[in-house]
Design an enzyme around this catalytic site. Structure first.
Site, PDB file in Angstrom:
ATOM      1  N   ILE A   1       0.871  -1.176   0.000  1.00 19.17           N
ATOM      2  CA  ILE A   1       0.000   0.000   0.000  1.00 19.17           C
ATOM      3  C   ILE A   1       0.907   1.224   0.000  1.00 19.17           C
ATOM      4  O   ILE A   1       2.058   1.155   0.420  1.00 19.17           O
ATOM      5  CB  ILE A   1      -0.983   0.016   1.199  1.00 19.17           C
ATOM      6  CG1 ILE A   1      -0.257  -0.103   2.537  1.00 19.17           C
ATOM      7  CG2 ILE A   1      -2.020  -1.083   1.059  1.00 19.17           C
ATOM      8  CD1 ILE A   1      -1.194  -0.055   3.748  1.00 19.17           C
ATOM      9  N   ASP A   2       0.399   2.322  -0.521  1.00 11.87           N
ATOM     10  CA  ASP A   2       1.210   3.521  -0.700  1.00 11.87           C
ATOM     11  C   ASP A   2       1.761   4.039   0.624  1.00 11.87           C
ATOM     12  O   ASP A   2       1.191   3.795   1.699  1.00 11.87           O
ATOM     13  CB  ASP A   2       0.382   4.622  -1.357  1.00 11.87           C
ATOM     14  CG  ASP A   2      -0.101   4.241  -2.746  1.00 11.87           C
ATOM     15  OD1 ASP A   2       0.591   3.450  -3.413  1.00 11.87           O
ATOM     16  OD2 ASP A   2      -1.171   4.736  -3.152  1.00 11.87           O
ATOM     17  N   LYS A   3       2.831   4.793   0.530  1.00 14.05           N
ATOM     18  CA  LYS A   3       3.467   5.380   1.709  1.00 14.05           C
ATOM     19  C   LYS A   3       2.458   6.104   2.592  1.00 14.05           C
ATOM     20  O   LYS A   3       2.441   5.924   3.808  1.00 14.05           O
ATOM     21  CB  LYS A   3       4.561   6.350   1.259  1.00 14.05           C
ATOM     22  CG  LYS A   3       5.188   7.161   2.384  1.00 14.05           C
ATOM     23  CD  LYS A   3       6.174   8.187   1.846  1.00 14.05           C
ATOM     24  CE  LYS A   3       6.707   9.076   2.973  1.00 14.05           C
ATOM     25  NZ  LYS A   3       7.644  10.112   2.468  1.00 14.05           N
TER      26      LYS A   3
ATOM     27  N   THR B   1      -0.829   5.836   2.627  1.00 11.67           N
ATOM     28  CA  THR B   1      -2.055   5.077   2.923  1.00 11.67           C
ATOM     29  C   THR B   1      -1.778   4.227   4.150  1.00 11.67           C
ATOM     30  O   THR B   1      -0.724   3.603   4.248  1.00 11.67           O
ATOM     31  CB  THR B   1      -2.458   4.178   1.737  1.00 11.67           C
ATOM     32  OG1 THR B   1      -2.733   4.992   0.603  1.00 11.67           O
ATOM     33  CG2 THR B   1      -3.674   3.334   2.065  1.00 11.67           C
TER      34      THR B   1
ATOM     35  N   ARG C   1      -7.336   5.277  -5.983  1.00 11.87           N
ATOM     36  CA  ARG C   1      -7.157   6.713  -6.157  1.00 11.87           C
ATOM     37  C   ARG C   1      -7.444   7.152  -7.588  1.00 11.87           C
ATOM     38  O   ARG C   1      -8.156   8.138  -7.821  1.00 11.87           O
ATOM     39  CB  ARG C   1      -5.738   7.096  -5.746  1.00 11.87           C
ATOM     40  CG  ARG C   1      -5.458   6.830  -4.275  1.00 11.87           C
ATOM     41  CD  ARG C   1      -3.966   6.860  -3.963  1.00 11.87           C
ATOM     42  NE  ARG C   1      -3.405   8.199  -4.190  1.00 11.87           N
ATOM     43  CZ  ARG C   1      -2.101   8.444  -4.157  1.00 11.87           C
ATOM     44  NH1 ARG C   1      -1.239   7.455  -3.926  1.00 11.87           N
ATOM     45  NH2 ARG C   1      -1.666   9.672  -4.355  1.00 11.87           N
TER      46      ARG C   1
END
Length: 346
Positions: A143-145, A147, A263
């Protein structure tokens, strides 16, 4: 090497290539993926009828005797760091983490340390039995930094292969909570005209497109309908804020797991995430619809308002059904309270 060589015979009607035949016939208990098998072939650690074979495309026949020397797991080149982790579950094969905002999952040129992998190498220590030949955690999804939320990481080769297969088959249960502009509703005629967007029963919006890296901005993903990778996102409104509804909290679930999928899909549908710095989540909000506190909280929210809330999968070793849920982090909770017109400090 520390381990006795693994010996077995090629079974009937084998694939033409050595690497494919080994992937099919290697004993299941060895937990060797095709990628690992190819690496062992290239390293000269595979013999066919007593002769070392380093060509993955070599021909094989039924009854050929294979011997594979599997080295002891080597130490990872990535440094261990004592970084606090919120461990939701852990056993000998896997670990489930509630990742905080701001933590990168895997080291990269721009972030060589301070990542989840650095933290896991310290936390797990000698309990890592080796993934792909190295003592390192097996990252099967990210998962993104910025998130927050749940991640499962493999500690053994067996878990790594089993979890990767479930992600590839899209059988892993993944639910996210997002706070977005507007409220996607089946009654919205605008959405009815957006290609790839449809609604299912229960006011569930379904977005089906291809996704690929943007042609000019390498930090972004772009929606395509030819080329790219197939992506399917579903979402439903959980709560709306403002009169009329100007912001909403949606629950999203993934059929596929592409980079930035939620997103970019919600932005494409006209419902970008509050605070998203990449996909333009900083629209002006109506002062007539929301309180000043709510507007300011949304305007100043420093990241995409996205949280990986639920993670479910079959344990890759025991077969047990596992399901975990992580509550919203404090910053998203405070944002929701402000949007409701409540006092976060009360």
């Amino acid at each position: 090497m520390g381990q006795a060589p693994l010996s077995f015979e090629i079974e009937s009607d084998p694939p033409a290539r050595l690497d494919k035949a080994l992937s099919r016939d290697v004993p299941e208990a060895a937990n060797l993926s095709r990628t690992r098998v190819m690496r062992l072939i290239a390293e000269g650690l595979v013999t066919l009828n007593g002769v070392v074979v380093q060509d993955a495309k070599a021909r094989v026949a039924e009854g050929d005797v294979v011997e594979i020397t599997v080295p002891e797991a080597r130490e990872s080149h990535i440094g261990a760091q004592d970084i606090p982790l919120e461990v939701v579950y852990e056993d000998d094969d896997l670990i489930v983490i509630n990742k905080p905002v701001g933590m990168v999952v895997h080291p990269a040129p721009g972030t060589p340390e301070g990542t989840l992998v650095n933290a896991l190498l310290h936390h797990c220590g000698d309990t890592l039995s080796g993934v792909g030949g190295a003592k390192r955690p097996g990252i099967v999804h990210r998962i993104d930094k910025d998130t927050s939320g749940l991640l499962v990481v493999a500690k053994s080769d067996a878990a790594h292969h089993g979890l990767a297969a479930q992600f590839e088959a899209h059988t892993v249960e993944r639910y996210y909570r997002a706070i977005v502009h507007g409220a996607p509703e089946a009654s919205d005629p605008r959405l009815r005209g957006v290609r790839g967007v449809s609604f299912e029963s229960g006011n569930v919006i379904r977005i089906i497109t291809q996704l690929a890296r943007h042609k000019t901005d390498r930090q972004r993903q772009a929606v395509l309908f030819q080329g790219g990778r197939h992506a399917v996102t579903r979402a439903r409104v959980v709560e709306t804020f403002g009169t009329p509804a100007t912001v909403s909290m949606v629950e999203c679930w993934l059929e596929t797991g592409r980079t930035h999928q939620i997103r970019v899909h919600l932005t494409y549908a006209g419902h970008g995430l509050i605070g998203d710095p990449v996909y333009g989540g900083r629209r002006k909000l109506s002062e007539k619809a929301l309180s000043l506190a709510g507007i300011e909280a949304a305007r100043d929210f420093p990241r995409q308002a996205l949280h990986a809330a639920i993670l479910g999968f079959e344990h890759p070793v025991t077969g047990e059904n596992m399901r975990f849920e992580a509550p919203l982090p404090a910053d998203m909770t405070a944002l929701i309270e402000a949007l409701r017109g409540e006092n976060p400090a009360a």
